[in-house]
Write a protein that holds these residues in place. Structure first.
Motif, PDB file in Angstrom:
ATOM      1  N   UNK A  23       0.815  -1.186   0.111  1.00  0.00           N
ATOM      2  CA  UNK A  23       0.110  -0.063   0.052  1.00  0.00           C
ATOM      3  C   UNK A  23       0.803   1.278  -0.085  1.00  0.00           C
ATOM      4  N   UNK A  24       0.475   2.410  -0.434  1.00  0.00           N
ATOM      5  CA  UNK A  24       1.336   3.587  -0.482  1.00  0.00           C
ATOM      6  C   UNK A  24       1.991   3.909   0.628  1.00  0.00           C
ATOM      7  N   UNK A  25       1.338   3.708   2.044  1.00  0.00           N
ATOM      8  CA  UNK A  25       1.866   4.297   3.350  1.00  0.00           C
ATOM      9  C   UNK A  25       3.103   3.178   3.561  1.00  0.00           C
ATOM     10  N   UNK A  26       2.756   1.973   3.028  1.00  0.00           N
ATOM     11  CA  UNK A  26       3.790   0.930   3.502  1.00  0.00           C
ATOM     12  C   UNK A  26       4.901   0.906   2.453  1.00  0.00           C
ATOM     13  N   UNK A  27       4.946   1.292   1.121  1.00  0.00           N
ATOM     14  CA  UNK A  27       5.934   1.671   0.343  1.00  0.00           C
ATOM     15  C   UNK A  27       6.564   2.859   0.881  1.00  0.00           C
ATOM     16  N   UNK A  28       5.979   3.931   1.495  1.00  0.00           N
ATOM     17  CA  UNK A  28       6.553   5.109   1.757  1.00  0.00           C
ATOM     18  C   UNK A  28       7.719   4.832   3.246  1.00  0.00           C
ATOM     19  N   UNK A  29       7.263   3.892   3.998  1.00  0.00           N
ATOM     20  CA  UNK A  29       7.625   3.372   5.235  1.00  0.00           C
ATOM     21  C   UNK A  29       8.881   2.761   4.816  1.00  0.00           C
ATOM     22  N   UNK A  30       8.827   1.779   3.904  1.00  0.00           N
ATOM     23  CA  UNK A  30       9.991   1.035   3.471  1.00  0.00           C
ATOM     24  C   UNK A  30      10.888   1.829   2.782  1.00  0.00           C
ATOM     25  N   UNK A  31      10.808   3.031   1.962  1.00  0.00           N
ATOM     26  CA  UNK A  31      11.815   3.738   1.518  1.00  0.00           C
ATOM     27  C   UNK A  31      12.375   4.694   2.535  1.00  0.00           C
ATOM     28  N   UNK A  32      11.828   5.164   3.730  1.00  0.00           N
ATOM     29  CA  UNK A  32      12.169   5.899   4.695  1.00  0.00           C
ATOM     30  C   UNK A  32      13.229   5.149   5.522  1.00  0.00           C
ATOM     31  N   UNK A  33      12.851   3.783   5.547  1.00  0.00           N
ATOM     32  CA  UNK A  33      13.730   2.992   6.390  1.00  0.00           C
ATOM     33  C   UNK A  33      15.062   2.690   5.614  1.00  0.00           C
ATOM     34  N   UNK A  34      15.014   2.360   4.403  1.00  0.00           N
ATOM     35  CA  UNK A  34      16.123   2.106   3.434  1.00  0.00           C
ATOM     36  C   UNK A  34      16.988   3.142   3.374  1.00  0.00           C
ATOM     37  N   UNK A  35      16.376   4.577   3.111  1.00  0.00           N
ATOM     38  CA  UNK A  35      17.260   5.674   3.319  1.00  0.00           C
ATOM     39  C   UNK A  35      18.106   5.634   4.597  1.00  0.00           C
ATOM     40  N   UNK A  36      17.599   5.398   5.812  1.00  0.00           N
ATOM     41  CA  UNK A  36      18.320   5.502   7.025  1.00  0.00           C
ATOM     42  C   UNK A  36      19.017   4.058   7.616  1.00  0.00           C
ATOM     43  N   UNK A  37      18.952   2.983   6.744  1.00  0.00           N
ATOM     44  CA  UNK A  37      19.266   1.729   7.256  1.00  0.00           C
ATOM     45  C   UNK A  37      21.060   1.887   7.105  1.00  0.00           C
ATOM     46  N   UNK A  38      21.806   1.399   8.227  1.00  0.00           N
ATOM     47  CA  UNK A  38      23.187   1.427   8.650  1.00  0.00           C
ATOM     48  C   UNK A  38      23.746   0.603   7.483  1.00  0.00           C
ATOM     49  N   UNK A  39      23.352  -0.603   7.060  1.00  0.00           N
ATOM     50  CA  UNK A  39      23.941  -1.305   6.235  1.00  0.00           C
ATOM     51  C   UNK A  39      23.598  -0.994   4.725  1.00  0.00           C
ATOM     52  N   UNK A  40      24.539  -0.244   4.419  1.00  0.00           N
ATOM     53  CA  UNK A  40      23.915   0.484   3.014  1.00  0.00           C
ATOM     54  C   UNK A  40      23.869  -0.460   1.675  1.00  0.00           C
ATOM     55  N   UNK A  41      24.915  -1.447   1.754  1.00  0.00           N
ATOM     56  CA  UNK A  41      24.847  -2.222   0.777  1.00  0.00           C
ATOM     57  C   UNK A  41      23.584  -3.125   0.523  1.00  0.00           C
ATOM     58  N   UNK A  42      23.110  -3.463   1.651  1.00  0.00           N
ATOM     59  CA  UNK A  42      21.473  -4.095   1.627  1.00  0.00           C
ATOM     60  C   UNK A  42      20.267  -3.303   1.274  1.00  0.00           C
ATOM     61  N   UNK A  43      20.601  -1.972   1.798  1.00  0.00           N
ATOM     62  CA  UNK A  43      19.702  -1.090   1.578  1.00  0.00           C
ATOM     63  C   UNK A  43      19.552  -0.884   0.239  1.00  0.00           C
ATOM     64  N   UNK A  44      20.732  -0.554  -0.538  1.00  0.00           N
ATOM     65  CA  UNK A  44      20.670  -0.329  -1.995  1.00  0.00           C
ATOM     66  C   UNK A  44      20.352  -1.661  -2.594  1.00  0.00           C
ATOM     67  N   UNK A  45      20.407  -2.664  -2.271  1.00  0.00           N
ATOM     68  CA  UNK A  45      20.086  -4.032  -2.977  1.00  0.00           C
ATOM     69  C   UNK A  45      18.588  -3.957  -3.031  1.00  0.00           C
ATOM     70  N   UNK A  65      12.401  -5.464   6.654  1.00  0.00           N
ATOM     71  CA  UNK A  65      10.976  -5.432   6.551  1.00  0.00           C
ATOM     72  C   UNK A  65      10.230  -5.272   7.908  1.00  0.00           C
ATOM     73  N   UNK A  66      10.682  -5.854   9.129  1.00  0.00           N
ATOM     74  CA  UNK A  66      10.261  -5.664  10.324  1.00  0.00           C
ATOM     75  C   UNK A  66      10.241  -4.246  10.575  1.00  0.00           C
ATOM     76  N   UNK A  67      11.468  -3.646  10.310  1.00  0.00           N
ATOM     77  CA  UNK A  67      11.460  -1.968  10.904  1.00  0.00           C
ATOM     78  C   UNK A  67      10.663  -1.064  10.163  1.00  0.00           C
ATOM     79  N   UNK A  68      10.131  -1.451   8.964  1.00  0.00           N
ATOM     80  CA  UNK A  68       9.096  -0.901   7.859  1.00  0.00           C
ATOM     81  C   UNK A  68       7.644  -1.159   8.445  1.00  0.00           C
ATOM     82  N   UNK A  69       7.505  -2.069   9.245  1.00  0.00           N
ATOM     83  CA  UNK A  69       6.141  -2.587   9.586  1.00  0.00           C
ATOM     84  C   UNK A  69       5.461  -3.118   8.365  1.00  0.00           C
ATOM     85  N   UNK A  70       6.245  -4.097   7.520  1.00  0.00           N
ATOM     86  CA  UNK A  70       5.372  -4.675   6.543  1.00  0.00           C
ATOM     87  C   UNK A  70       5.340  -6.098   7.055  1.00  0.00           C
TER      88      UNK A  70
END
Length: 398
Positions: free
Chosen positions: A197-219, A307-312
Protein backbone atom coordinates in the motif's frame (compact mmCIF):
# COMPACT_ATOMS: atom_id res chain seq x y z
CA UNK A 1 34.93 -71.88 -8.27
CA UNK A 2 33.61 -72.05 -4.68
CA UNK A 3 30.48 -73.86 -5.84
CA UNK A 4 30.76 -77.10 -7.82
CA UNK A 5 29.12 -76.85 -11.23
CA UNK A 6 27.91 -79.85 -13.22
CA UNK A 7 26.84 -80.06 -16.85
CA UNK A 8 23.12 -79.31 -17.25
CA UNK A 9 22.99 -82.34 -19.63
CA UNK A 10 25.82 -84.72 -20.65
CA UNK A 11 24.98 -84.50 -24.37
CA UNK A 12 22.99 -81.27 -24.80
CA UNK A 13 23.71 -77.58 -24.37
CA UNK A 14 27.51 -77.44 -24.31
CA UNK A 15 28.91 -74.87 -21.92
CA UNK A 16 25.75 -74.83 -19.82
CA UNK A 17 26.22 -75.83 -16.18
CA UNK A 18 24.12 -75.81 -13.04
CA UNK A 19 24.18 -76.26 -9.30
CA UNK A 20 21.60 -76.84 -6.58
CA UNK A 21 20.93 -74.31 -3.84
CA UNK A 22 21.35 -75.35 -0.23
CA UNK A 23 18.66 -72.94 1.03
CA UNK A 24 16.36 -71.99 -1.89
CA UNK A 25 13.43 -74.30 -2.69
CA UNK A 26 11.25 -74.54 -5.79
CA UNK A 27 8.41 -77.02 -6.30
CA UNK A 28 9.46 -78.89 -3.14
CA UNK A 29 12.96 -79.40 -4.50
CA UNK A 30 16.25 -77.52 -4.20
CA UNK A 31 16.22 -74.60 -6.62
CA UNK A 32 18.67 -74.88 -9.55
CA UNK A 33 20.87 -72.06 -10.82
CA UNK A 34 22.15 -72.15 -14.43
CA UNK A 35 25.65 -70.96 -15.26
CA UNK A 36 27.40 -70.67 -18.65
CA UNK A 37 31.07 -70.88 -19.62
CA UNK A 38 32.72 -69.36 -22.71
CA UNK A 39 36.03 -67.85 -23.75
CA UNK A 40 36.85 -64.22 -24.44
CA UNK A 41 40.34 -63.66 -25.88
CA UNK A 42 41.43 -67.15 -24.82
CA UNK A 43 40.32 -66.50 -21.24
CA UNK A 44 37.56 -68.63 -19.78
CA UNK A 45 34.66 -66.72 -18.29
CA UNK A 46 31.88 -67.98 -16.04
CA UNK A 47 28.54 -66.16 -15.91
CA UNK A 48 25.48 -66.76 -13.81
CA UNK A 49 22.28 -66.72 -15.91
CA UNK A 50 19.48 -67.28 -13.41
CA UNK A 51 17.39 -69.65 -11.28
CA UNK A 52 14.82 -72.17 -12.35
CA UNK A 53 12.36 -70.45 -9.98
CA UNK A 54 12.85 -67.27 -12.04
CA UNK A 55 11.83 -69.07 -15.21
CA UNK A 56 15.28 -69.93 -16.53
CA UNK A 57 15.92 -73.26 -18.25
CA UNK A 58 18.97 -74.93 -19.87
CA UNK A 59 17.64 -73.85 -23.27
CA UNK A 60 17.50 -70.19 -22.22
CA UNK A 61 21.00 -70.42 -20.75
CA UNK A 62 22.24 -71.95 -24.03
CA UNK A 63 20.75 -69.01 -25.99
CA UNK A 64 22.51 -66.51 -23.72
CA UNK A 65 25.80 -68.39 -24.18
CA UNK A 66 25.37 -68.48 -27.97
CA UNK A 67 24.97 -64.69 -28.00
CA UNK A 68 28.16 -64.23 -25.92
CA UNK A 69 30.16 -66.63 -28.10
CA UNK A 70 29.00 -64.90 -31.30
CA UNK A 71 30.07 -61.48 -30.03
CA UNK A 72 33.44 -62.81 -28.85
CA UNK A 73 34.06 -64.51 -32.22
CA UNK A 74 33.38 -61.28 -34.13
CA UNK A 75 35.49 -59.07 -31.88
CA UNK A 76 32.56 -57.31 -30.20
CA UNK A 77 32.63 -56.30 -26.56
CA UNK A 78 31.17 -59.06 -24.42
CA UNK A 79 29.39 -58.01 -21.26
CA UNK A 80 28.02 -60.30 -18.61
CA UNK A 81 24.48 -59.92 -17.31
CA UNK A 82 25.93 -58.44 -14.13
CA UNK A 83 27.93 -55.85 -16.09
CA UNK A 84 24.92 -55.03 -18.24
CA UNK A 85 22.75 -54.61 -15.14
CA UNK A 86 25.37 -52.38 -13.54
CA UNK A 87 25.65 -50.27 -16.69
CA UNK A 88 21.89 -49.88 -16.84
CA UNK A 89 21.82 -48.90 -13.19
CA UNK A 90 24.40 -46.16 -13.84
CA UNK A 91 22.29 -44.66 -16.63
CA UNK A 92 18.91 -45.29 -15.01
CA UNK A 93 19.29 -44.08 -11.43
CA UNK A 94 16.58 -44.05 -8.82
CA UNK A 95 14.68 -40.86 -8.07
CA UNK A 96 16.49 -40.73 -4.71
CA UNK A 97 19.89 -40.87 -6.44
CA UNK A 98 18.82 -38.27 -8.99
CA UNK A 99 17.55 -35.96 -6.24
CA UNK A 100 20.85 -36.24 -4.34
CA UNK A 101 22.77 -35.36 -7.50
CA UNK A 102 20.35 -32.54 -8.33
CA UNK A 103 20.54 -30.81 -4.95
CA UNK A 104 24.32 -31.29 -4.76
CA UNK A 105 24.82 -29.77 -8.23
CA UNK A 106 22.50 -26.83 -7.61
CA UNK A 107 23.73 -26.11 -4.10
CA UNK A 108 22.85 -22.82 -2.44
CA UNK A 109 22.47 -21.15 -5.85
CA UNK A 110 19.13 -22.92 -6.29
CA UNK A 111 16.29 -20.53 -5.54
CA UNK A 112 14.12 -21.87 -2.72
CA UNK A 113 16.44 -24.83 -2.11
CA UNK A 114 15.25 -25.31 1.48
CA UNK A 115 11.60 -25.37 0.39
CA UNK A 116 12.37 -27.79 -2.45
CA UNK A 117 14.25 -30.14 -0.13
CA UNK A 118 11.32 -30.12 2.27
CA UNK A 119 8.88 -30.85 -0.57
CA UNK A 120 11.04 -33.72 -1.75
CA UNK A 121 11.47 -35.27 1.71
CA UNK A 122 7.80 -34.89 2.62
CA UNK A 123 6.04 -35.82 -0.62
CA UNK A 124 8.35 -37.34 -3.24
CA UNK A 125 10.91 -39.53 -1.50
CA UNK A 126 8.49 -41.68 0.55
CA UNK A 127 6.54 -42.71 -2.57
CA UNK A 128 8.96 -42.47 -5.50
CA UNK A 129 12.46 -42.47 -4.00
CA UNK A 130 13.16 -46.12 -4.87
CA UNK A 131 11.75 -45.94 -8.42
CA UNK A 132 14.05 -45.83 -11.42
CA UNK A 133 13.21 -43.00 -13.79
CA UNK A 134 12.50 -45.42 -16.65
CA UNK A 135 9.84 -47.14 -14.54
CA UNK A 136 7.86 -44.00 -13.70
CA UNK A 137 4.40 -43.90 -15.24
CA UNK A 138 1.38 -41.58 -15.28
CA UNK A 139 -0.16 -43.89 -12.67
CA UNK A 140 2.71 -43.12 -10.28
CA UNK A 141 2.11 -39.39 -10.78
CA UNK A 142 -1.58 -39.94 -10.07
CA UNK A 143 -0.66 -41.75 -6.84
CA UNK A 144 1.60 -38.85 -5.88
CA UNK A 145 -1.24 -36.41 -6.46
CA UNK A 146 -3.54 -38.66 -4.43
CA UNK A 147 -1.25 -38.33 -1.39
CA UNK A 148 -1.66 -34.54 -1.59
CA UNK A 149 -5.45 -34.44 -1.71
CA UNK A 150 -6.83 -31.40 0.09
CA UNK A 151 -3.72 -29.31 -0.50
CA UNK A 152 -3.67 -26.13 -2.56
CA UNK A 153 -3.30 -26.53 -6.31
CA UNK A 154 -0.08 -24.49 -6.17
CA UNK A 155 1.42 -26.95 -3.66
CA UNK A 156 0.59 -29.95 -5.86
CA UNK A 157 1.94 -28.10 -8.90
CA UNK A 158 5.22 -27.30 -7.15
CA UNK A 159 5.76 -30.92 -6.06
CA UNK A 160 5.08 -32.31 -9.55
CA UNK A 161 7.28 -29.62 -11.06
CA UNK A 162 10.08 -30.65 -8.68
CA UNK A 163 9.84 -34.25 -9.91
CA UNK A 164 10.00 -32.98 -13.49
CA UNK A 165 13.05 -30.83 -12.75
CA UNK A 166 14.88 -33.68 -11.02
CA UNK A 167 14.30 -36.12 -13.89
CA UNK A 168 15.16 -33.51 -16.53
CA UNK A 169 18.40 -32.81 -14.69
CA UNK A 170 19.21 -36.53 -14.63
CA UNK A 171 18.48 -36.85 -18.36
CA UNK A 172 20.81 -33.98 -19.25
CA UNK A 173 23.53 -35.43 -17.00
CA UNK A 174 23.21 -38.90 -18.56
CA UNK A 175 21.99 -40.41 -15.30
CA UNK A 176 18.59 -41.55 -16.56
CA UNK A 177 16.45 -41.73 -19.69
CA UNK A 178 13.84 -39.05 -20.37
CA UNK A 179 10.28 -39.58 -19.21
CA UNK A 180 8.13 -41.32 -21.81
CA UNK A 181 5.09 -39.21 -20.87
CA UNK A 182 4.19 -35.63 -19.99
CA UNK A 183 3.40 -34.97 -16.34
CA UNK A 184 -0.10 -33.51 -16.16
CA UNK A 185 0.02 -30.35 -14.09
CA UNK A 186 -2.94 -28.95 -12.13
CA UNK A 187 -4.13 -25.42 -12.79
CA UNK A 188 -2.86 -22.93 -10.25
CA UNK A 189 -5.77 -20.69 -9.38
CA UNK A 190 -4.43 -19.35 -6.12
CA UNK A 191 -1.58 -17.25 -7.50
CA UNK A 192 -0.95 -14.44 -5.00
CA UNK A 193 0.25 -11.06 -6.25
CA UNK A 194 2.00 -9.23 -3.41
CA UNK A 195 2.24 -5.45 -3.35
CA UNK A 196 2.58 -2.59 -0.90
CA UNK A 197 0.00 0.00 0.00
CA UNK A 198 1.26 3.60 -0.55
CA UNK A 199 1.93 4.15 3.16
CA UNK A 200 3.83 0.83 3.40
CA UNK A 201 5.97 1.74 0.39
CA UNK A 202 6.71 5.15 1.94
CA UNK A 203 7.76 3.55 5.25
CA UNK A 204 10.01 1.06 3.45
CA UNK A 205 11.73 3.82 1.45
CA UNK A 206 12.28 5.83 4.64
CA UNK A 207 13.84 2.81 6.38
CA UNK A 208 16.06 2.10 3.38
CA UNK A 209 17.29 5.70 3.35
CA UNK A 210 18.42 5.43 6.99
CA UNK A 211 19.49 1.77 7.18
CA UNK A 212 23.09 1.45 8.49
CA UNK A 213 24.07 -1.44 6.20
CA UNK A 214 24.04 0.59 3.01
CA UNK A 215 24.80 -2.27 0.59
CA UNK A 216 21.74 -4.21 1.82
CA UNK A 217 19.57 -1.08 1.60
CA UNK A 218 20.73 -0.32 -1.95
CA UNK A 219 20.11 -3.91 -2.97
CA UNK A 220 16.45 -3.67 -1.96
CA UNK A 221 16.19 -0.20 -3.47
CA UNK A 222 17.35 -1.58 -6.84
CA UNK A 223 14.80 -4.40 -6.56
CA UNK A 224 12.04 -1.94 -5.65
CA UNK A 225 12.68 0.52 -8.48
CA UNK A 226 13.75 -1.84 -11.26
CA UNK A 227 11.52 -4.90 -10.74
CA UNK A 228 14.59 -7.19 -10.99
CA UNK A 229 14.43 -10.67 -9.51
CA UNK A 230 16.38 -11.56 -6.37
CA UNK A 231 18.78 -13.83 -8.26
CA UNK A 232 19.30 -11.21 -10.96
CA UNK A 233 20.31 -8.63 -8.36
CA UNK A 234 22.65 -11.10 -6.66
CA UNK A 235 24.32 -12.07 -9.99
CA UNK A 236 24.72 -8.50 -11.23
CA UNK A 237 28.31 -7.74 -12.31
CA UNK A 238 30.06 -4.46 -13.08
CA UNK A 239 30.21 -5.39 -16.78
CA UNK A 240 26.39 -5.51 -16.81
CA UNK A 241 26.03 -1.79 -16.09
CA UNK A 242 26.10 0.67 -18.98
CA UNK A 243 25.73 4.11 -17.41
CA UNK A 244 26.27 5.90 -20.73
CA UNK A 245 23.33 4.14 -22.40
CA UNK A 246 21.40 3.89 -19.14
CA UNK A 247 20.94 0.10 -19.41
CA UNK A 248 21.28 -2.91 -17.11
CA UNK A 249 22.07 -6.25 -18.79
CA UNK A 250 20.42 -9.24 -17.14
CA UNK A 251 22.38 -12.35 -18.09
CA UNK A 252 20.85 -15.80 -18.00
CA UNK A 253 17.47 -14.56 -16.69
CA UNK A 254 14.54 -16.83 -15.94
CA UNK A 255 13.34 -16.34 -19.52
CA UNK A 256 16.64 -17.67 -20.93
CA UNK A 257 18.21 -14.98 -23.20
CA UNK A 258 20.28 -12.04 -21.98
CA UNK A 259 18.13 -8.90 -21.97
CA UNK A 260 18.54 -5.23 -21.05
CA UNK A 261 16.29 -3.07 -18.89
CA UNK A 262 16.43 0.74 -18.57
CA UNK A 263 18.24 2.33 -15.63
CA UNK A 264 15.92 4.92 -14.08
CA UNK A 265 17.38 7.82 -12.00
CA UNK A 266 16.76 6.22 -8.58
CA UNK A 267 18.21 2.87 -9.66
CA UNK A 268 21.16 4.65 -11.29
CA UNK A 269 21.97 6.62 -8.12
CA UNK A 270 21.77 3.47 -5.96
CA UNK A 271 24.10 1.57 -8.33
CA UNK A 272 26.63 4.42 -8.50
CA UNK A 273 26.74 4.65 -4.70
CA UNK A 274 27.03 0.87 -4.44
CA UNK A 275 30.01 0.71 -6.84
CA UNK A 276 31.82 3.39 -4.82
CA UNK A 277 31.19 1.34 -1.64
CA UNK A 278 32.29 -1.88 -3.33
CA UNK A 279 35.60 -0.40 -4.49
CA UNK A 280 36.51 0.18 -0.85
CA UNK A 281 35.06 -2.99 0.68
CA UNK A 282 35.74 -5.54 -2.11
CA UNK A 283 38.02 -3.92 -4.72
CA UNK A 284 38.79 -7.24 -6.46
CA UNK A 285 35.19 -8.45 -6.77
CA UNK A 286 33.41 -8.29 -10.12
CA UNK A 287 29.98 -8.37 -8.44
CA UNK A 288 27.97 -5.20 -7.81
CA UNK A 289 26.58 -6.63 -4.55
CA UNK A 290 29.36 -9.01 -3.38
CA UNK A 291 28.72 -11.78 -0.93
CA UNK A 292 31.16 -13.49 1.38
CA UNK A 293 34.82 -12.94 0.38
CA UNK A 294 33.67 -11.00 -2.68
CA UNK A 295 31.95 -13.94 -4.38
CA UNK A 296 28.39 -14.16 -5.61
CA UNK A 297 25.86 -13.36 -2.93
CA UNK A 298 23.40 -16.13 -2.02
CA UNK A 299 21.30 -14.37 0.64
CA UNK A 300 20.45 -11.02 2.22
CA UNK A 301 20.08 -11.56 5.96
CA UNK A 302 19.21 -7.90 6.59
CA UNK A 303 16.07 -8.11 4.43
CA UNK A 304 13.90 -9.53 7.22
CA UNK A 305 15.06 -6.88 9.71
CA UNK A 306 14.41 -4.10 7.19
CA UNK A 307 10.94 -5.47 6.55
CA UNK A 308 10.23 -5.62 10.28
CA UNK A 309 11.50 -2.07 10.84
CA UNK A 310 9.21 -0.80 8.06
CA UNK A 311 6.20 -2.54 9.62
CA UNK A 312 5.62 -4.73 6.57
CA UNK A 313 3.71 -8.02 7.19
CA UNK A 314 5.89 -11.09 7.77
CA UNK A 315 4.16 -12.98 4.93
CA UNK A 316 5.43 -10.40 2.39
CA UNK A 317 8.35 -12.02 0.52
CA UNK A 318 10.40 -8.91 0.10
CA UNK A 319 12.31 -9.48 -3.16
CA UNK A 320 9.45 -11.32 -4.83
CA UNK A 321 6.94 -8.86 -3.41
CA UNK A 322 8.86 -5.78 -4.55
CA UNK A 323 8.89 -7.15 -8.09
CA UNK A 324 5.10 -7.53 -7.93
CA UNK A 325 4.82 -4.07 -6.37
CA UNK A 326 6.78 -2.60 -9.28
CA UNK A 327 4.38 -4.17 -11.79
CA UNK A 328 1.20 -3.34 -9.84
CA UNK A 329 2.23 0.32 -9.49
CA UNK A 330 2.77 0.60 -13.25
CA UNK A 331 -0.54 -1.15 -13.97
CA UNK A 332 -2.45 1.13 -11.57
CA UNK A 333 -1.00 4.25 -13.18
CA UNK A 334 -2.90 3.57 -16.39
CA UNK A 335 0.10 4.84 -18.36
CA UNK A 336 1.55 1.46 -19.29
CA UNK A 337 0.17 -1.43 -21.31
CA UNK A 338 0.57 -4.98 -20.06
CA UNK A 339 2.96 -5.58 -22.95
CA UNK A 340 5.23 -2.76 -21.78
CA UNK A 341 5.10 -4.01 -18.18
CA UNK A 342 6.07 -7.47 -19.45
CA UNK A 343 9.04 -5.96 -21.30
CA UNK A 344 10.28 -4.21 -18.16
CA UNK A 345 9.88 -7.42 -16.13
CA UNK A 346 11.62 -9.45 -18.90
CA UNK A 347 8.69 -11.86 -19.12
CA UNK A 348 9.08 -14.34 -21.97
CA UNK A 349 5.32 -14.68 -22.39
CA UNK A 350 2.49 -12.15 -22.17
CA UNK A 351 0.54 -14.80 -20.25
CA UNK A 352 2.88 -14.21 -17.30
CA UNK A 353 1.96 -10.50 -17.26
CA UNK A 354 -1.80 -10.97 -17.47
CA UNK A 355 -2.04 -11.44 -13.70
CA UNK A 356 -1.51 -7.68 -13.36
CA UNK A 357 -4.59 -6.94 -15.48
CA UNK A 358 -6.67 -7.13 -12.28
CA UNK A 359 -4.90 -3.96 -11.07
CA UNK A 360 -6.11 -1.84 -13.98
CA UNK A 361 -9.59 -0.88 -12.66
CA UNK A 362 -8.72 2.81 -12.20
CA UNK A 363 -7.24 2.99 -15.68
CA UNK A 364 -10.24 1.14 -17.11
CA UNK A 365 -12.63 3.51 -15.33
CA UNK A 366 -10.81 6.55 -16.73
CA UNK A 367 -10.97 5.00 -20.20
CA UNK A 368 -14.70 4.29 -19.76
CA UNK A 369 -15.36 7.86 -18.55
CA UNK A 370 -13.41 9.25 -21.49
CA UNK A 371 -15.34 7.02 -23.89
CA UNK A 372 -18.64 8.33 -22.45
CA UNK A 373 -17.42 11.90 -22.89
CA UNK A 374 -16.38 11.32 -26.50
CA UNK A 375 -19.62 9.56 -27.38
CA UNK A 376 -21.69 12.26 -25.69
CA UNK A 377 -19.88 15.02 -27.55
CA UNK A 378 -20.12 13.10 -30.81
CA UNK A 379 -23.89 12.82 -30.39
CA UNK A 380 -24.15 16.48 -29.50
CA UNK A 381 -25.63 15.66 -26.10
CA UNK A 382 -23.10 17.59 -24.12
CA UNK A 383 -23.80 20.94 -25.82
CA UNK A 384 -26.84 22.68 -27.40
CA UNK A 385 -27.85 21.01 -30.66
CA UNK A 386 -26.97 22.97 -33.82
CA UNK A 387 -30.03 24.50 -35.51
CA UNK A 388 -31.13 23.43 -38.95
CA UNK A 389 -28.54 20.61 -38.96
CA UNK A 390 -29.75 17.48 -40.65
CA UNK A 391 -28.78 14.20 -38.94
CA UNK A 392 -28.79 11.04 -41.01
CA UNK A 393 -29.17 7.72 -39.17
CA UNK A 394 -26.64 4.96 -39.65
CA UNK A 395 -29.31 2.78 -41.18
CA UNK A 396 -30.12 5.40 -43.74
CA UNK A 397 -33.66 5.92 -42.36
CA UNK A 398 -35.52 9.19 -43.04
Amino acid sequence: MATKYTRAHPAKWPGVYCYESTDRRFEDKPDVCFVIAYKVEAKKRWEKVGWRSEGYTPQVAAEVRADRVKKARHGEEVKTAKEIAHERAMTDRTIAELADAYFEAKGDALKGVVTDRNRYEKHVRPLLGGFRASKLSPLDMARLRKTMEGRAAATVWNVLELVRRIVNFGTKAGLCPALTFTIEMPKKDNEVVEYLEPEQAARLKAVLDEWPSRDAARMLEVAMFSGMRRGEVFKLRIRDLDFRAGLISIRDPKGGKTVSVPMNPITRAALEDQLAWKEEAFPDSSYVFPGKDGGQRVACSAASRIKQAAGIPARFRIFHGLRHHFAVTLANSGEFTLDMIGELLTHKSVAMTRRYGQFLPDAKKRASDKAAELLTNHAGLGKPAAKDKKVVGIGGGK
